[in-house]
Design a protein around this motif. Structure first.
Motif, PDB file in Angstrom:
ATOM      1  N   PHE A  64     -72.420 -67.593 -61.477  1.00  0.00           N
ATOM      2  CA  PHE A  64     -73.723 -66.933 -61.429  1.00  0.00           C
ATOM      3  C   PHE A  64     -74.764 -67.768 -60.691  1.00  0.00           C
ATOM      4  O   PHE A  64     -75.537 -67.236 -59.891  1.00  0.00           O
ATOM      5  N   ILE A  65     -74.812 -69.065 -60.960  1.00  0.00           N
ATOM      6  CA  ILE A  65     -75.815 -69.922 -60.330  1.00  0.00           C
ATOM      7  C   ILE A  65     -75.279 -70.561 -59.048  1.00  0.00           C
ATOM      8  O   ILE A  65     -75.936 -70.543 -58.009  1.00  0.00           O
ATOM      9  N   GLY A  66     -74.074 -71.128 -59.106  1.00  0.00           N
ATOM     10  CA  GLY A  66     -73.541 -71.875 -57.972  1.00  0.00           C
ATOM     11  C   GLY A  66     -72.983 -71.009 -56.866  1.00  0.00           C
ATOM     12  O   GLY A  66     -73.507 -70.990 -55.749  1.00  0.00           O
ATOM     13  N   TYR A  67     -71.914 -70.260 -57.177  1.00  0.00           N
ATOM     14  CA  TYR A  67     -71.230 -69.483 -56.147  1.00  0.00           C
ATOM     15  C   TYR A  67     -72.071 -68.315 -55.645  1.00  0.00           C
ATOM     16  O   TYR A  67     -72.140 -68.064 -54.441  1.00  0.00           O
ATOM     17  N   ALA A  68     -72.680 -67.568 -56.563  1.00  0.00           N
ATOM     18  CA  ALA A  68     -73.469 -66.402 -56.137  1.00  0.00           C
ATOM     19  C   ALA A  68     -74.622 -66.832 -55.239  1.00  0.00           C
ATOM     20  O   ALA A  68     -74.932 -66.170 -54.242  1.00  0.00           O
ATOM     21  N   GLY A  69     -75.251 -67.960 -55.576  1.00  0.00           N
ATOM     22  CA  GLY A  69     -76.344 -68.457 -54.752  1.00  0.00           C
ATOM     23  C   GLY A  69     -75.878 -68.949 -53.398  1.00  0.00           C
ATOM     24  O   GLY A  69     -76.406 -68.558 -52.351  1.00  0.00           O
ATOM     25  N   GLN A  70     -74.862 -69.803 -53.404  1.00  0.00           N
ATOM     26  CA  GLN A  70     -74.393 -70.403 -52.154  1.00  0.00           C
ATOM     27  C   GLN A  70     -73.772 -69.384 -51.209  1.00  0.00           C
ATOM     28  O   GLN A  70     -74.110 -69.325 -50.025  1.00  0.00           O
TER      29      GLN A  70
ATOM     30  N   ILE B  96     -63.571 -64.014 -80.406  1.00  0.00           N
ATOM     31  CA  ILE B  96     -64.586 -63.105 -80.943  1.00  0.00           C
ATOM     32  C   ILE B  96     -65.946 -63.369 -80.298  1.00  0.00           C
ATOM     33  O   ILE B  96     -66.668 -62.449 -79.916  1.00  0.00           O
ATOM     34  N   ASN B  97     -66.280 -64.655 -80.171  1.00  0.00           N
ATOM     35  CA  ASN B  97     -67.540 -64.998 -79.503  1.00  0.00           C
ATOM     36  C   ASN B  97     -67.532 -64.564 -78.042  1.00  0.00           C
ATOM     37  O   ASN B  97     -68.552 -64.124 -77.507  1.00  0.00           O
ATOM     38  N   ASP B  98     -66.377 -64.699 -77.388  1.00  0.00           N
ATOM     39  CA  ASP B  98     -66.258 -64.258 -75.999  1.00  0.00           C
ATOM     40  C   ASP B  98     -66.536 -62.764 -75.871  1.00  0.00           C
ATOM     41  O   ASP B  98     -67.120 -62.310 -74.877  1.00  0.00           O
ATOM     42  N   PHE B  99     -66.097 -62.000 -76.865  1.00  0.00           N
ATOM     43  CA  PHE B  99     -66.317 -60.547 -76.834  1.00  0.00           C
ATOM     44  C   PHE B  99     -67.820 -60.244 -76.888  1.00  0.00           C
ATOM     45  O   PHE B  99     -68.337 -59.434 -76.104  1.00  0.00           O
ATOM     46  N   ILE B 100     -68.515 -60.903 -77.807  1.00  0.00           N
ATOM     47  CA  ILE B 100     -69.964 -60.704 -77.924  1.00  0.00           C
ATOM     48  C   ILE B 100     -70.675 -61.183 -76.665  1.00  0.00           C
ATOM     49  O   ILE B 100     -71.565 -60.515 -76.125  1.00  0.00           O
ATOM     50  N   GLN B 101     -70.260 -62.359 -76.176  1.00  0.00           N
ATOM     51  CA  GLN B 101     -70.858 -62.913 -74.971  1.00  0.00           C
ATOM     52  C   GLN B 101     -70.592 -62.023 -73.759  1.00  0.00           C
ATOM     53  O   GLN B 101     -71.440 -61.875 -72.874  1.00  0.00           O
ATOM     54  N   GLY B 102     -69.404 -61.405 -73.729  1.00  0.00           N
ATOM     55  CA  GLY B 102     -69.060 -60.509 -72.634  1.00  0.00           C
ATOM     56  C   GLY B 102     -69.946 -59.277 -72.591  1.00  0.00           C
ATOM     57  O   GLY B 102     -70.344 -58.815 -71.509  1.00  0.00           O
TER      58      GLY B 102
ATOM     59  N   PHE C 224     -74.408 -56.082 -69.924  1.00  0.00           N
ATOM     60  CA  PHE C 224     -75.749 -55.495 -69.919  1.00  0.00           C
ATOM     61  C   PHE C 224     -76.721 -56.341 -69.100  1.00  0.00           C
ATOM     62  O   PHE C 224     -77.576 -55.816 -68.384  1.00  0.00           O
ATOM     63  N   GLY C 225     -76.564 -57.655 -69.208  1.00  0.00           N
ATOM     64  CA  GLY C 225     -77.482 -58.563 -68.533  1.00  0.00           C
ATOM     65  C   GLY C 225     -77.439 -58.445 -67.023  1.00  0.00           C
ATOM     66  O   GLY C 225     -78.486 -58.366 -66.367  1.00  0.00           O
ATOM     67  N   ILE C 226     -76.246 -58.405 -66.449  1.00  0.00           N
ATOM     68  CA  ILE C 226     -76.134 -58.384 -64.987  1.00  0.00           C
ATOM     69  C   ILE C 226     -76.671 -57.081 -64.408  1.00  0.00           C
ATOM     70  O   ILE C 226     -77.330 -57.073 -63.353  1.00  0.00           O
ATOM     71  N   VAL C 227     -76.444 -55.976 -65.108  1.00  0.00           N
ATOM     72  CA  VAL C 227     -76.960 -54.680 -64.637  1.00  0.00           C
ATOM     73  C   VAL C 227     -78.487 -54.680 -64.659  1.00  0.00           C
ATOM     74  O   VAL C 227     -79.147 -54.250 -63.704  1.00  0.00           O
ATOM     75  N   ALA C 228     -79.071 -55.177 -65.766  1.00  0.00           N
ATOM     76  CA  ALA C 228     -80.533 -55.193 -65.899  1.00  0.00           C
ATOM     77  C   ALA C 228     -81.173 -56.113 -64.861  1.00  0.00           C
ATOM     78  O   ALA C 228     -82.210 -55.782 -64.274  1.00  0.00           O
ATOM     79  N   VAL C 229     -80.548 -57.262 -64.621  1.00  0.00           N
ATOM     80  CA  VAL C 229     -81.113 -58.237 -63.682  1.00  0.00           C
ATOM     81  C   VAL C 229     -81.077 -57.704 -62.254  1.00  0.00           C
ATOM     82  O   VAL C 229     -82.047 -57.829 -61.502  1.00  0.00           O
ATOM     83  N   ILE C 230     -79.966 -57.108 -61.858  1.00  0.00           N
ATOM     84  CA  ILE C 230     -79.861 -56.546 -60.507  1.00  0.00           C
ATOM     85  C   ILE C 230     -80.935 -55.486 -60.284  1.00  0.00           C
ATOM     86  O   ILE C 230     -81.617 -55.474 -59.256  1.00  0.00           O
ATOM     87  N   ALA C 231     -81.078 -54.601 -61.271  1.00  0.00           N
ATOM     88  CA  ALA C 231     -82.077 -53.534 -61.156  1.00  0.00           C
ATOM     89  C   ALA C 231     -83.487 -54.120 -61.006  1.00  0.00           C
ATOM     90  O   ALA C 231     -84.279 -53.671 -60.173  1.00  0.00           O
ATOM     91  N   ALA C 232     -83.788 -55.159 -61.806  1.00  0.00           N
ATOM     92  CA  ALA C 232     -85.129 -55.743 -61.784  1.00  0.00           C
ATOM     93  C   ALA C 232     -85.401 -56.489 -60.476  1.00  0.00           C
ATOM     94  O   ALA C 232     -86.483 -56.379 -59.895  1.00  0.00           O
ATOM     95  N   VAL C 233     -84.414 -57.253 -59.996  1.00  0.00           N
ATOM     96  CA  VAL C 233     -84.594 -58.032 -58.770  1.00  0.00           C
ATOM     97  C   VAL C 233     -84.764 -57.105 -57.569  1.00  0.00           C
ATOM     98  O   VAL C 233     -85.646 -57.317 -56.721  1.00  0.00           O
TER      99      VAL C 233
ATOM    100  N   VAL D  71     -69.180 -57.647 -63.636  1.00  0.00           N
ATOM    101  CA  VAL D  71     -69.818 -58.961 -63.749  1.00  0.00           C
ATOM    102  C   VAL D  71     -69.720 -59.752 -62.441  1.00  0.00           C
ATOM    103  O   VAL D  71     -70.735 -60.210 -61.894  1.00  0.00           O
ATOM    104  N   ALA D  72     -68.501 -59.917 -61.919  1.00  0.00           N
ATOM    105  CA  ALA D  72     -68.342 -60.700 -60.686  1.00  0.00           C
ATOM    106  C   ALA D  72     -68.932 -59.964 -59.488  1.00  0.00           C
ATOM    107  O   ALA D  72     -69.659 -60.545 -58.673  1.00  0.00           O
ATOM    108  N   GLY D  73     -68.608 -58.671 -59.389  1.00  0.00           N
ATOM    109  CA  GLY D  73     -69.176 -57.892 -58.292  1.00  0.00           C
ATOM    110  C   GLY D  73     -70.693 -57.900 -58.328  1.00  0.00           C
ATOM    111  O   GLY D  73     -71.357 -58.052 -57.292  1.00  0.00           O
ATOM    112  N   GLY D  74     -71.248 -57.784 -59.542  1.00  0.00           N
ATOM    113  CA  GLY D  74     -72.702 -57.786 -59.701  1.00  0.00           C
ATOM    114  C   GLY D  74     -73.327 -59.122 -59.333  1.00  0.00           C
ATOM    115  O   GLY D  74     -74.376 -59.172 -58.684  1.00  0.00           O
TER     116      GLY D  74
END
Length: 518
Positions: free
Chosen positions: A58-64, A181-187, A192-201, A285-288
């Motif tokens: 998200f920070i390294g590859y997507a930016g570079q 289980i935590n991965d499921f919640i984090q996923g 939701f996060g990536i969709v909202a961020v793309i729309a806002a940016v 997620v990756a495509g976004g």
């Protein structure tokens, strides 16, 4: 600030409670490392996806790569979905699950040791894993620090210590099941996060079409002289873009923390469901992430790449968002990083315990002792990676992408071909595995310490990593054909798990009924 802190506190509380709840699944090695091989398709698919995508992406590859290739960087995310997820599950999922259970293997080195009847291969693989997972882990902290610095103005050292301690608590308490289980919640947060961020940016730049039009006006003669290169189909540099797709997509096939997810899934039916879920997750997620990064040059007035580096691009894109969205982004990247960190520390500590220390240095190790040592090594591994991350950050050694490229290139260049051929081809030999180990690690170490001796295209750790993987796919079959074969009975026993006979209930066809009536 209150909203952002509240979201973080709730997030951390849920993670720790799940770790404590899952203690009952972590009483023996099978439960702690593999969740008792009873993890369902949804948990496994999300565990695979969240371990795949982290702050590095998200920070390294997507930016570079968004800066370098523009909107064409979206191809990296598409490759991650269809090669790194879909094909990986189809080609490796079922066979890995069946053979590792048949050989009673809990780790990748243990699989190599049993499949090729070589204790030395097992030890060698465990050493490679422990060494090369550390730079990858260090890169996770670095990416997260950029975002926390933007959102909270928190000191880098404090940021990574908090993340490391909280991840360590739930992993040590609940093992793989708590992680899944935590991965499921984090996923879910990531989706939701990536969709909202793309729309806002995009909205901040006048919407998708306006942003795309603005991207077409960007010119950079050092990258390309073609007008509109950064909003074109293949971008300004298709060849190097292909190398990134190969490294980030095919590389997952040889990463121990990724392949180990197939060990733990409960059934063959679950593999089919997991394949679909994992692919869709990666596509979003990756495509976004890469799609968002492709618009990075529209924010060139807010970031100086030459002085601040590529890792500052995404935080600059997000800095103008409302507090609620920034809080969501922090949770998104924190979720991605903690899930990946938990997978890395479990893979590394279990490998070092089961494949290196057990029977070699500590004889007759009980189940209780094994679990205790795995937990102790998780603490050690996290501590080492934190120290390296701080040193790397303060010394400004390299970008996140290069750290990850070295790690992925060495691990996948060493293990991808032996794993794939070992699962499918009976003629794969022990010597071929050693050659792959030497090739993958040797090439990446040489690239790291003396990159100037390589041709210009291979001086990048990204391209060198892709080259390491492709080379290993050629080396293993060639060496296998000219080196001594394994014992036939050993190979037959390994592959017998695929030929097991089962009884099924057959429905009577219409033709059969007509024959009986006659």
């Amino acid at each position: 600030m209150f909203i952002k802190l509240l979201l973080l506190i709730i997030f951390f509380a849920i993670m720790i409670c799940i770790g404590i709840y899952c203690r009952k699944h972590a009483t023996d090695v099978n439960g702690f490392v593999l969740g008792g091989r009873s993890v369902g398709p949804w948990l496994t698919a999300f565990a695979y996806g969240t371990s795949y995508f982290s702050a590095v992406i998200f920070i390294g590859y997507a930016g570079q790569f968004g800066w370098k290739y523009g909107i064409a960087s979206t191809w990296i995310g598409i490759g991650n979905a269809f090669i790194g997820s879909l094909l990986a599950w189809v080609v490796l999922g079922r066979r890995t699950r069946i053979m590792t259970q048949h050989l009673d293997s809990a780790t990748m080195p243990e699989f190599f040791g049993s499949r090729f009847d070589s204790k030395a291969l097992k030890i060698g693989a465990s050493i490679i894993i422990f060494i090369f997972l550390i730079p990858y882990t260090a890169s996770l902290y670095n990416g997260l620090s950029r975002l926390f610095g933007m959102a909270f103005n928190v000191d880098y050292t404090i940021c990574i210590i908090i993340m490391a301690v909280l991840t360590g608590i739930y992993v040590i308490a609940g093992g793989y099941m708590a992680t899944a289980i935590n991965d499921f919640i984090q996923g879910i947060i990531m989706l939701f996060g990536i969709v909202a961020v793309i729309a806002a940016v995009l909205a901040s730049k006048g919407g998708f079409m306006e942003a795309l039009s603005s991207l077409a006006q960007v010119e950079d003669p050092s990258a390309s002289t073609i007008p509109g290169a950064f909003n074109s189909f293949l971008g300004p540099d298709p060849l190097n873009l292909l190398s990134v797709v190969i490294l980030t997509s095919l590389g997952t096939w040889g990463l121990p923390q990724m392949v180990q997810k197939f060990y733990a899934i409960e059934s063959e039916k679950s593999i089919h469901k997991g394949t679909i879920i994992s692919t869709l997750f990666a596509l979003i997620v990756a495509g976004g992430c890469y799609f968002l990064g492709g618009f990075g040059r529209l924010f060139s007035d807010q970031v100086n790449v030459e002085t601040e580096g590529f890792d500052a691009i995404i935080p600059a894109m997000l800095s103008g968002l409302p507090d609620v969205l920034i809080g969501l982004v922090v949770l998104l990247v924190l979720s991605a990083s903690m899930s990946t960190l938990s997978s890395l520390v479990i893979a590394s500590s279990s490998t070092l315990t089961l494949d290196f220390l057990k029977d070699n240095f500590i004889k007759n190790m009980t189940e209780k002792t094994q679990v205790f040592i795995i937990r102790a090594l998780i603490i050690l591994f996290i501590a080492i990676s934190v120290i390296i991350a701080i040193i790397q950050y303060r010394s400004n050694i390299t970008f996140i992408a290069q750290l990850m490229g070295i790690s992925w290139g060495a691990l996948a260049g060493s293990f991808l071909a032996p794993l794939l051929y070992g699962l499918y081809w009976k003629k794969t030999t022990k010597a071929a595995c050693w050659c792959s180990y030497i090739w993958g690690t040797g090439l990446m170490i040489l690239n790291m310490v003396a990159g100037e001796i390589f041709p210009s295209i291979l001086q990048s750790s990204i391209n060198a990593g892709a080259f390491a993987m492709i080379g290993s796919m050629i080396i293993v079959p060639v060496v296998s054909l000219i080196t001594p074969k394994l014992d036939g009975r050993l190979v037959s026993d390994c592959f017998a798990c695929y030929e097991r006979k089962v009884e099924v209930t057959a429905k009577i066809s219409l033709g059969d009924e007509e024959d009986e009536s006659r």
